[in-house]
Motif scaffolding. Sequence first.
Motif, PDB file in Angstrom:
ATOM      1  N   TYR A 183       1.231  -0.882  -0.103  1.00 48.60           N
ATOM      2  CA  TYR A 183       0.034  -0.084  -0.254  1.00 48.60           C
ATOM      3  C   TYR A 183       1.040   1.224   0.358  1.00 48.60           C
ATOM      4  O   TYR A 183       0.170   2.583  -0.935  1.00 48.60           O
ATOM      5  CB  TYR A 183      -0.674   0.293   1.218  1.00 48.60           C
ATOM      6  CG  TYR A 183      -1.920   0.548   0.908  1.00 48.60           C
ATOM      7  CD1 TYR A 183      -3.688   0.801   0.249  1.00 48.60           C
ATOM      8  CD2 TYR A 183      -2.471   2.117   1.418  1.00 48.60           C
ATOM      9  CE1 TYR A 183      -4.243   1.240   0.669  1.00 48.60           C
ATOM     10  CE2 TYR A 183      -3.484   2.999   1.434  1.00 48.60           C
ATOM     11  CZ  TYR A 183      -4.334   2.391   1.274  1.00 48.60           C
ATOM     12  OH  TYR A 183      -5.588   3.444   0.761  1.00 48.60           O
ATOM     13  N   ALA A 184       2.163   0.934   0.587  1.00 48.76           N
ATOM     14  CA  ALA A 184       2.802   2.216   0.601  1.00 48.76           C
ATOM     15  C   ALA A 184       3.651   2.391  -0.527  1.00 48.76           C
ATOM     16  O   ALA A 184       3.973   3.831  -0.426  1.00 48.76           O
ATOM     17  CB  ALA A 184       3.513   1.806   1.681  1.00 48.76           C
ATOM     18  N   LYS A 185       3.916   1.861  -1.365  1.00 41.88           N
ATOM     19  CA  LYS A 185       4.138   1.719  -2.322  1.00 41.88           C
ATOM     20  C   LYS A 185       2.893   1.901  -3.847  1.00 41.88           C
ATOM     21  O   LYS A 185       3.400   1.791  -4.767  1.00 41.88           O
ATOM     22  CB  LYS A 185       5.062   0.394  -2.827  1.00 41.88           C
ATOM     23  CG  LYS A 185       6.508   0.506  -1.851  1.00 41.88           C
ATOM     24  CD  LYS A 185       6.679  -0.285  -1.941  1.00 41.88           C
ATOM     25  CE  LYS A 185       8.200  -0.640  -1.206  1.00 41.88           C
ATOM     26  NZ  LYS A 185       9.148  -2.548  -1.242  1.00 41.88           N
ATOM     27  N   LYS A 186       2.021   1.813  -3.269  1.00 39.83           N
ATOM     28  CA  LYS A 186       0.602   1.657  -4.313  1.00 39.83           C
ATOM     29  C   LYS A 186       0.947   0.327  -5.362  1.00 39.83           C
ATOM     30  O   LYS A 186       0.730   0.772  -7.143  1.00 39.83           O
ATOM     31  CB  LYS A 186       0.702   3.483  -4.972  1.00 39.83           C
ATOM     32  CG  LYS A 186       0.517   4.100  -4.342  1.00 39.83           C
ATOM     33  CD  LYS A 186      -1.651   3.910  -3.637  1.00 39.83           C
ATOM     34  CE  LYS A 186      -1.917   4.697  -2.934  1.00 39.83           C
ATOM     35  NZ  LYS A 186      -2.146   4.561  -1.380  1.00 39.83           N
ATOM     36  N   GLU A 187       1.371  -0.500  -4.605  1.00 44.10           N
ATOM     37  CA  GLU A 187       1.868  -1.943  -5.114  1.00 44.10           C
ATOM     38  C   GLU A 187       0.056  -2.731  -5.848  1.00 44.10           C
ATOM     39  O   GLU A 187      -0.192  -2.613  -4.495  1.00 44.10           O
ATOM     40  CB  GLU A 187       3.425  -2.660  -5.346  1.00 44.10           C
ATOM     41  CG  GLU A 187       3.913  -1.936  -5.214  1.00 44.10           C
ATOM     42  CD  GLU A 187       5.260  -2.710  -4.918  1.00 44.10           C
ATOM     43  OE1 GLU A 187       6.474  -1.940  -5.256  1.00 44.10           O
ATOM     44  OE2 GLU A 187       5.106  -3.860  -4.385  1.00 44.10           O
ATOM     45  N   PRO A 188       0.391  -3.620  -6.518  1.00 45.53           N
ATOM     46  CA  PRO A 188      -1.171  -4.098  -6.300  1.00 45.53           C
ATOM     47  C   PRO A 188      -0.575  -5.669  -5.774  1.00 45.53           C
ATOM     48  O   PRO A 188       0.499  -5.753  -5.892  1.00 45.53           O
ATOM     49  CB  PRO A 188      -1.035  -4.837  -8.149  1.00 45.53           C
ATOM     50  CG  PRO A 188      -0.398  -4.281  -8.192  1.00 45.53           C
ATOM     51  CD  PRO A 188       0.728  -3.089  -8.164  1.00 45.53           C
ATOM     52  N   ILE A 189      -1.684  -5.548  -4.682  1.00 46.41           N
ATOM     53  CA  ILE A 189      -1.886  -6.753  -4.218  1.00 46.41           C
ATOM     54  C   ILE A 189      -3.255  -7.342  -3.612  1.00 46.41           C
ATOM     55  O   ILE A 189      -3.886  -6.608  -3.514  1.00 46.41           O
ATOM     56  CB  ILE A 189      -0.380  -6.644  -2.734  1.00 46.41           C
ATOM     57  CG1 ILE A 189      -0.468  -7.781  -1.537  1.00 46.41           C
ATOM     58  CG2 ILE A 189      -2.137  -5.710  -1.937  1.00 46.41           C
ATOM     59  CD1 ILE A 189      -0.008  -7.642  -0.835  1.00 46.41           C
ATOM     60  N   VAL A 190      -3.214  -8.949  -3.343  1.00 43.59           N
ATOM     61  CA  VAL A 190      -4.210  -9.331  -3.470  1.00 43.59           C
ATOM     62  C   VAL A 190      -3.756 -10.396  -1.646  1.00 43.59           C
ATOM     63  O   VAL A 190      -3.280 -11.174  -1.299  1.00 43.59           O
ATOM     64  CB  VAL A 190      -5.082 -10.369  -4.246  1.00 43.59           C
ATOM     65  CG1 VAL A 190      -6.248 -10.910  -3.487  1.00 43.59           C
ATOM     66  CG2 VAL A 190      -5.368 -10.069  -5.611  1.00 43.59           C
TER      67      VAL A 190
END
Length: 284
Positions: A183-190
């Motif tokens: 979230y801090a890097k605004k990366e996709p994650i599930v």
Amino acid sequence: MSLFGKYVKTAAVAATALGLAVGAAQAEKKDLTIAYVEWSDAVVATNIIKTVLEDKGYKVKIVPLSGAAMWQAVATGEADAMVAAWLPATHAAYNAKLKDKVVDLGPNVTGAKIGWAVPTYVDITTIEDIKKDPAKFGGKVIGIDPGAGLMKASEKAVKDYGLPVKLVEGSDATMVAALKDAYAKKEPIVVTTWTPHWMFAEWDLKYLADPKGVFGGEETVNTVVSTKLKEEAPEAYKILDNFSLSLDDEQKVMVENNKPGADPAATAKAWVAANKDKVDTWTK
């Protein structure tokens, strides 16, 4: 027998009966063990009910276990209770196997849910959408402790949706750490998740739609006790039977528990002190 003799005999019988009654009252079990899984919501609920029971004179030990071990402990009487039984779906397998060896006192939380979630900045809306570009998520879904009901459902989701991804085992803490970093890097994650959970208050997240219904619908979190508890500790049984929390109650305390240096026992005591009216409905 003389009238006096009858009187003495009757008095003796009455005194014996009274003594037995007093003895029974004094014999209420005061040492209790509550099993729980180390999910954020279960930590909150378990520490709150521990505080309430201790305020009523019980000595309460809380023991963190896997979901399967938690159910088994209550079924065998090694633990007296749990307030973390997710039904009807998440703990369905445990319930099917052990329901005749425990007493289900019903929901202490309603409106619970399990599933997969992504940050709102991720441009997918359903579990099926992961198939379009699994590499975007590193080919992974971040899970929690192996053997948890949520993980079993997640394994089924991977299979039923034909997803070319790996379900990563871990814990509530490792899942949250991965989410925080992404979230801090605004990366996709599930991530595998559930409600109530404090992370929904911390970050902007959304559940992925589950058109196949793998994760079921609304869940309740139930209080389940040993078959001996009502006889051994009727007052504790009554308190556990009356115990209930709202999703809002739990999530607020979860947020407090997530603050640096927070102690779940201390946050539970603070909540109990601030919610005397609600607690009184469980203990009166």
